[in-house]
Design a protein around this motif. Structure first.
Motif, mmCIF file in Angstrom:
data_model
loop_
_atom_site.group_PDB
_atom_site.id
_atom_site.type_symbol
_atom_site.label_atom_id
_atom_site.label_comp_id
_atom_site.label_asym_id
_atom_site.label_seq_id
_atom_site.Cartn_x
_atom_site.Cartn_y
_atom_site.Cartn_z
ATOM 1 N N ARG A 138 -11.846 36.039 -69.731
ATOM 2 C CA ARG A 138 -11.484 37.431 -70.043
ATOM 3 C C ARG A 138 -11.027 38.174 -68.791
ATOM 4 O O ARG A 138 -10.061 38.926 -68.822
ATOM 5 C CB ARG A 138 -12.671 38.145 -70.688
ATOM 6 N N GLU A 139 -11.748 37.962 -67.687
ATOM 7 C CA GLU A 139 -11.354 38.614 -66.432
ATOM 8 C C GLU A 139 -9.988 38.121 -65.958
ATOM 9 O O GLU A 139 -9.160 38.906 -65.499
ATOM 10 C CB GLU A 139 -12.420 38.369 -65.363
ATOM 11 N N THR A 158 -7.326 39.604 -68.148
ATOM 12 C CA THR A 158 -7.176 41.026 -67.850
ATOM 13 C C THR A 158 -6.350 41.231 -66.588
ATOM 14 O O THR A 158 -5.525 42.149 -66.517
ATOM 15 C CB THR A 158 -8.561 41.696 -67.708
ATOM 16 N N GLY A 208 -2.839 41.220 -67.323
ATOM 17 C CA GLY A 208 -2.364 42.360 -68.085
ATOM 18 C C GLY A 208 -2.547 42.243 -69.587
ATOM 19 O O GLY A 208 -1.940 42.987 -70.345
ATOM 20 N N TYR A 209 -3.380 41.301 -70.035
ATOM 21 C CA TYR A 209 -3.611 41.115 -71.463
ATOM 22 C C TYR A 209 -4.972 41.666 -71.857
ATOM 23 O O TYR A 209 -5.914 41.630 -71.078
ATOM 24 C CB TYR A 209 -3.561 39.624 -71.830
ATOM 25 N N ARG A 210 -5.073 42.161 -73.090
ATOM 26 C CA ARG A 210 -6.362 42.574 -73.618
ATOM 27 C C ARG A 210 -7.047 41.337 -74.163
ATOM 28 O O ARG A 210 -6.654 40.789 -75.187
ATOM 29 C CB ARG A 210 -6.187 43.632 -74.696
ATOM 30 N N ALA A 211 -8.072 40.883 -73.486
ATOM 31 C CA ALA A 211 -8.635 39.564 -73.731
ATOM 32 C C ALA A 211 -9.583 39.493 -74.919
ATOM 33 O O ALA A 211 -9.842 38.406 -75.420
ATOM 34 C CB ALA A 211 -9.359 39.074 -72.475
ATOM 35 N N ASN A 212 -10.112 40.592 -75.381
ATOM 36 C CA ASN A 212 -11.097 40.519 -76.454
ATOM 37 C C ASN A 212 -10.551 39.830 -77.697
ATOM 38 O O ASN A 212 -11.234 39.024 -78.315
ATOM 39 C CB ASN A 212 -11.595 41.921 -76.814
ATOM 40 N N ASN A 213 -9.346 40.148 -78.083
ATOM 41 C CA ASN A 213 -8.757 39.534 -79.273
ATOM 42 C C ASN A 213 -8.013 38.245 -78.962
ATOM 43 O O ASN A 213 -7.801 37.428 -79.846
ATOM 44 C CB ASN A 213 -7.789 40.509 -79.941
#
Length: 125
Positions: free
Chosen positions: A33-34, A37, A40-45
């Motif tokens: 996730r880090e 991020t 530049g991506y939203r990692a949760n989804n």
């Protein structure tokens, strides 16, 4: 005969690269996730979706070869460009290795498979 072995070796190594990446995404979720991020991506989804893609890509190479090759090609290309775009070219190295394996697998698939791909002959010409 060399092309036959080249196909299976390159396909096995490409599959191993993808499955190792899926394993890393599943076991080191916070680190992934880090890293996403930072790109530049939203990692949760994105992380659960990428785990599925990284497992299904290699599985689809044999039954859906041309479609799977196209999907993997675009994934590796965009992955490498994302790392280069944030000025981390070392992060693009796995994508470059994957692209080399993908090209080798694609170009030799007709020598190892019963159902030949018409796109391989078009790529050679």
């Amino acid at each position: 005969m060399l092309e036959f072995y080249g196909y299976w070796i390159s396909t096995a190594l490409l599959s191993a690269l993808y499955l190792a990446s899926a394993y890393m995404y599943a076991t080191k979720k916070q680190w992934v996730r880090e890293a996403l991020t930072e790109l530049g991506y939203r990692a949760n989804n994105l992380v659960p979706f990428m785990i599925i893609v990284k497992i299904l890509g290699p599985v689809a190479i044999v039954p859906l070869s041309d479609l799977a090759y196209a999907g993997i090609f675009f994934h590796l290309l965009l992955s490498g460009l994302a790392h280069i775009g944030v000025r981390k070219p070392v992060g693009a190295l796995p994508a470059a290795i994957g692209l080399a394996l993908l090209i080798a697998s694609f170009m030799t698939q007709n020598d190892a498979r019963d159902a030949p791909s018409p796109y391989v002959q078009a790529a050679v010409l």
